[in-house]
Design an enzyme around this catalytic site. Structure first.
Site, PDB file in Angstrom:
ATOM      1  CB  CYS A   2      -0.996   0.195   1.098  1.00  0.00           C
ATOM      2  SG  CYS A   2      -1.935  -1.240   1.486  1.00  0.00           S
ATOM      3  NE  ARG A  27       4.851   1.459  -0.087  1.00  0.00           N
ATOM      4  CZ  ARG A  27       5.744   1.464   0.597  1.00  0.00           C
ATOM      5  NH1 ARG A  27       6.915   1.837   0.312  1.00  0.00           N
ATOM      6  NH2 ARG A  27       5.419   1.112   1.964  1.00  0.00           N
ATOM      7  CD1 TRP A  74      -0.695  -5.986  -3.354  1.00  0.00           C
ATOM      8  CD2 TRP A  74      -0.764  -6.720  -1.130  1.00  0.00           C
ATOM      9  NE1 TRP A  74      -0.290  -7.332  -3.449  1.00  0.00           N
ATOM     10  CE2 TRP A  74      -0.370  -7.629  -2.175  1.00  0.00           C
ATOM     11  CE3 TRP A  74      -0.973  -6.897   0.197  1.00  0.00           C
ATOM     12  CZ2 TRP A  74      -0.265  -9.219  -1.571  1.00  0.00           C
ATOM     13  CZ3 TRP A  74      -0.642  -8.346   0.710  1.00  0.00           C
ATOM     14  CH2 TRP A  74      -0.437  -9.240  -0.180  1.00  0.00           C
ATOM     15  CG  ASN A 100       0.516   2.030   4.008  1.00  0.00           C
ATOM     16  OD1 ASN A 100      -0.642   2.015   3.547  1.00  0.00           O
ATOM     17  ND2 ASN A 100       1.796   2.288   3.246  1.00  0.00           N
ATOM     18  N   GLY A 101      -0.362  -1.224   6.892  1.00  0.00           N
ATOM     19  CA  GLY A 101      -0.183  -1.938   8.185  1.00  0.00           C
ATOM     20  C   GLY A 101      -1.263  -2.928   8.457  1.00  0.00           C
ATOM     21  CD  GLU A 487      16.048 -12.935  -9.599  1.00  0.00           C
ATOM     22  OE1 GLU A 487      15.692 -13.578  -8.461  1.00  0.00           O
ATOM     23  OE2 GLU A 487      15.889 -11.856  -9.990  1.00  0.00           O
ATOM     24  CE  LYS A 491      12.740 -11.054 -11.221  1.00  0.00           C
ATOM     25  NZ  LYS A 491      13.369 -10.865 -10.043  1.00  0.00           N
ATOM     26  CD  GLU A 494       8.664 -11.378  -9.333  1.00  0.00           C
ATOM     27  OE1 GLU A 494       9.932 -10.921  -9.611  1.00  0.00           O
ATOM     28  OE2 GLU A 494       8.105 -10.887  -8.525  1.00  0.00           O
ATOM     29  CG  HIS A 510      19.375 -37.109  -7.059  1.00  0.00           C
ATOM     30  ND1 HIS A 510      19.595 -38.420  -6.779  1.00  0.00           N
ATOM     31  CD2 HIS A 510      20.457 -36.402  -7.286  1.00  0.00           C
ATOM     32  CE1 HIS A 510      21.088 -38.555  -6.803  1.00  0.00           C
ATOM     33  NE2 HIS A 510      21.693 -37.422  -7.274  1.00  0.00           N
ATOM     34  CE  LYS A 609      10.890  -2.943  -6.234  1.00  0.00           C
ATOM     35  NZ  LYS A 609      11.501  -3.990  -7.159  1.00  0.00           N
TER      36      LYS A 609
HETATM   37  O1  M6R Z   1      12.403  -5.375  -0.860  1.00  0.00           O
HETATM   38  P1  M6R Z   1      13.329  -6.798  -0.542  1.00  0.00           P
HETATM   39  O2  M6R Z   1      14.217  -6.952  -1.322  1.00  0.00           O
HETATM   40  O3  M6R Z   1      13.284  -7.088   0.961  1.00  0.00           O
HETATM   41  O4  M6R Z   1      11.939  -7.559  -1.225  1.00  0.00           O
HETATM   42  C1  M6R Z   1      12.266  -8.951  -1.155  1.00  0.00           C
HETATM   43  C2  M6R Z   1      11.224  -9.715  -1.918  1.00  0.00           C
HETATM   44  O5  M6R Z   1       9.920  -9.625  -1.752  1.00  0.00           O
HETATM   45  C3  M6R Z   1      11.577  -9.552  -3.407  1.00  0.00           C
HETATM   46  O6  M6R Z   1      12.894  -9.512  -3.729  1.00  0.00           O
HETATM   47  C4  M6R Z   1      10.510 -10.332  -4.343  1.00  0.00           C
HETATM   48  O7  M6R Z   1      10.921 -11.519  -4.535  1.00  0.00           O
HETATM   49  C5  M6R Z   1      10.890  -9.553  -5.816  1.00  0.00           C
HETATM   50  N1  M6R Z   1       9.348  -9.466  -6.332  1.00  0.00           N
HETATM   51  C6  M6R Z   1      11.319 -10.527  -6.803  1.00  0.00           C
HETATM   52  O8  M6R Z   1      11.372  -9.951  -8.103  1.00  0.00           O
END
Ligand code: M6R
Length: 614
Positions: A2, A27, A74, A100-101, A487, A491, A494, A510, A609
């Site tokens: 948020c 956010r 969010w 927020n929270g 990674e 990517k 997501e 395995h 984010k």
């Molecule tokens: O802000 P942060 O680096 O702590 O965030 C960690 C994860 O939430 C973040 O890396 C998330 O996995 C990304 N959306 C990946 O692209």
């Protein structure tokens, strides 16, 4: 998660708040709203969906006034509806609030408020507006001070986390903001001030900011900001200057932030290494480490704690620390670390890695590691973020504003800083000057080699379009390229919503090999390093089962073509630094698959984010 923005000054608030919400959309993007005061009445508008829906709505419901608050949501408590969107209003409709929270005891608070309080939303946040509005009615002073005290009293009943901004129809000359666990930044301007959940939306107006700490409350007027504790004691704090520029928060001609941020990598990589080399000594110099040479030699364990992409950057750090410094190293996902009983003592060095510096699980893990007496250092992007302030030292990665939900350049710069730390420890313990110098020289080749990979983007796009309709993908890597595979798979998941898994090459036989068929392609990372032949065998095993293979291989490796349907070449690089190059084709592949599938690349469904809730 948020986003919050508030404005008080002489200008019309609505366009500033709308622009701020656009900047904050990364956010949260399921609904939004704003409330504005024209110094006599409050007006409000809300909308489900993207900020542009709100902008469209505001064309017909113009809100005049120079004081206002806005929010992009969010969802946590309550579905995505207009009623659940913020701002929320008190029982009499005179007080509005954005939050927020998570308010953990919101049900008890609602019960305590009694039947005369009518709630219109399913959110936990609305109860705060009712609570604070009631407290304000009990105050003798019907002014800014009274409103501040009402906020303090209201919050004293609350269990949970919050970053809030409050506005009252009868007190139009100030906004009150408070923080507990959810970041709040006050932007200090000339005859105008701003409040936001992070600095991104205010960079266009001011670089001077005050970061609120937990348990602080600020009274923000047009030409004055005063800070207090929740118990109403005065707090004095220095205004800090943010060095990020507003341009970094623009797409600069790219269709998406993600593509722009992928292209930022050669430049921000240079920002991450600038001033951090001592070539004569063959070492890195990361001043924020705050440890003596003796303490560096005494460390017997290193733990990287992070979530998601940041944890994969930490995994590269683990390999590098073991190789260079000879210290046992591990990576722990923050949400696991905090709920087990990790073995940590004063000879343990914990690196907490985070782009946002606000990830709730990472922050909790940081606090646990500190409580157990470890050295805790941050590897963080957002300047002034909670993690950067709660660690006892550390290093900013200088990736600049990263706005796409999918992390790219922050990953690269976290890897860079982790490698520099590994070298610094390596030199303090066992690495020779000459080895250190060779590594530093390899770093200097990175930007040019990154640019070369970026220049291959059209052929990567073609490959992505060819594979976009597959429903499953496997990513394979070995050694320092195993985190790269992880990674790459994250990517793809997501932003394209395609199922993908990542395995170390040696694990295939395995179990996962059973998945392989013509319909289950493999993306394998096979540079010419010490594990080349091992990786080749793993790929042969996939080929023997009719699996299609896309390979990342070293330029000049002609044998790679015999093994794969498609090959993406990358320049040769010193093994430990390979992730800095090999990840880029995977970022581009995911990006182009997502574009071909018409996904919302910068704002993938269900994700935010900055993950500030557990
Ligand atoms: O802000 P942060 O680096 O702590 O965030 C960690 C994860 O939430 C973040 O890396 C998330 O996995 C990304 N959306 C990946 O692209």
């Amino acid at each position: 998660m948020c986003g919050i923005i508030g404005y008080i000054g002489k200008r019309q608030a609505a366009p500033i708040l709308l622009q701020g919400l656009r900047r904050l959309e990364y956010r949260g993007y399921d609904s939004s709203g704003m409330a504005i005061s024209d110094h006599s009445t409050l007006a409000m508008t809300k909308c489900v969906g993207k900020i542009e829906n709100l902008a469209e709505k505001m064309k017909t419901s113009h809100l005049p006034g120079s004081v206002g608050i806005a929010h992009t949501r969010w969802a946590t408590h309550g579905g995505v509806t207009e009623l659940n969107a913020h701002p929320h209003t008190g029982n009499k409709g005179k007080l509005v609030l954005v939050h927020n929270g998570i308010i953990e005891n919101y049900r008890e608070l609602k019960d305590q408020l009694g039947p005369e309080h009518h709630f219109t939303s399913e959110t936990d946040s609305e109860v705060l507006a009712h609570l604070i509005e009631r407290e304000f009615d009990l105050q003798e002073q019907k002014n800014c001070e009274g409103l501040r005290k009402a906020v303090g009293c209201g919050l004293s009943h609350v269990k949970g986390t919050y970053g809030i901004v409050v506005m009252h129809e009868d007190v139009p000359d100030c906004l009150i903001t408070a923080r507990m666990g959810s970041p709040i930044v006050v932007g200090v301007g000339k005859d105008e001030n701003y409040i936001a959940s992070d600095a991104t939306p205010i960079l266009a107006y001011t670089r001077d900011v005050l970061f609120l700490d937990d348990g602080e409350i600020a009274e923000v007027k047009e030409n004055n900001v005063r800070l207090f504790t929740l118990k109403d004691e005065i707090v004095s704090k220095k205004v800090e200057e943010i060095h990020w520029n507003d341009e970094q928060a623009e797409k600069q001609g790219f269709p998406h932030f993600m593509l722009k941020e992928i292209h930022d990598q050669p430049t921000v990589f240079e920002d991450a290494i600038r001033g951090r080399f001592n070539m004569a000594e063959g070492t890195a110099v990361l001043g924020g480490l705050n440890m003596t040479e003796q303490q560096m030699r005494d460390i017997n364990r290193v733990i990287f704690i992070a979530c998601g992409t940041a944890s994969y950057a930490g995994m590269v750090g683990k390999y590098a620390f073991e190789r260079l410094a000879g210290i046992p190293a591990e990576v722990d996902v923050a949400s696991e670390f905090r709920y087990r009983d990790p073995i940590i003592d004063e000879k343990t060095l914990v690196f907490v890695m985070s782009q946002s510096g606000e990830t709730a699980d990472t922050l909790a893990a940081l606090r646990e590691a500190k409580r157990k007496g470890a050295f805790v250092r941050g590897i963080v992007n957002v300047i002034g973020s909670t993690i950067s302030r709660e660690t006892d030292g550390g290093t900013y990665i200088h990736a600049g504003a990263e706005l796409a939900v999918a992390s790219t350049k922050a990953y690269t710069n976290m890897v860079t800083v982790a490698l520099l730390y590994a070298l610094q420890f390596g030199r303090a313990r066992r690495v020779s000057i000459a080895t250190g110098q060779r590594m530093l020289n390899a770093f200097l080749e990175i930007p040019e080699k990154m640019n070369w990979i970026l220049s291959q983007k059209d052929s990567i796009k073609e490959i992505a379009e060819k594979y976009k309709d597959y429903k499953n993908f496997l990513f394979l890597g070995r050694g320092i390229n195993y985190p790269v595979a992880l990674e790459g798979s994250l990517k793809l998941k997501e932003i394209s919503y395609i199922h993908a898994e990542a395995y170390p090459g040696g694990e295939m036989k395995h179990g996962p090999l059973a998945l392989i068929s013509e319909d289950f392609p493999t993306f394998a990372i096979m540079p010419q390093n010490q594990l080349y032949e091992k990786m080749r065998s793993n790929i042969e095993e996939i080929r023997a089962r009719k699996g299609k293979v896309i390979l990342i291989a070293t330029q000049g490796d002609e044998r790679a073509k015999e093994l794969a349907e498609d090959v993406i070449y990358v320049p040769a690089m010193k093994e430990l630094l390979e992730p800095l190059l090999n990840t880029i084709p995977l970022q581009l592949f995911s990006y182009y698959v997502a574009v071909a599938l018409k996904r919302d690349v910068d704002r993938p469904r269900n994700l935010a984010k900055s993950v500030t809730v557990e």
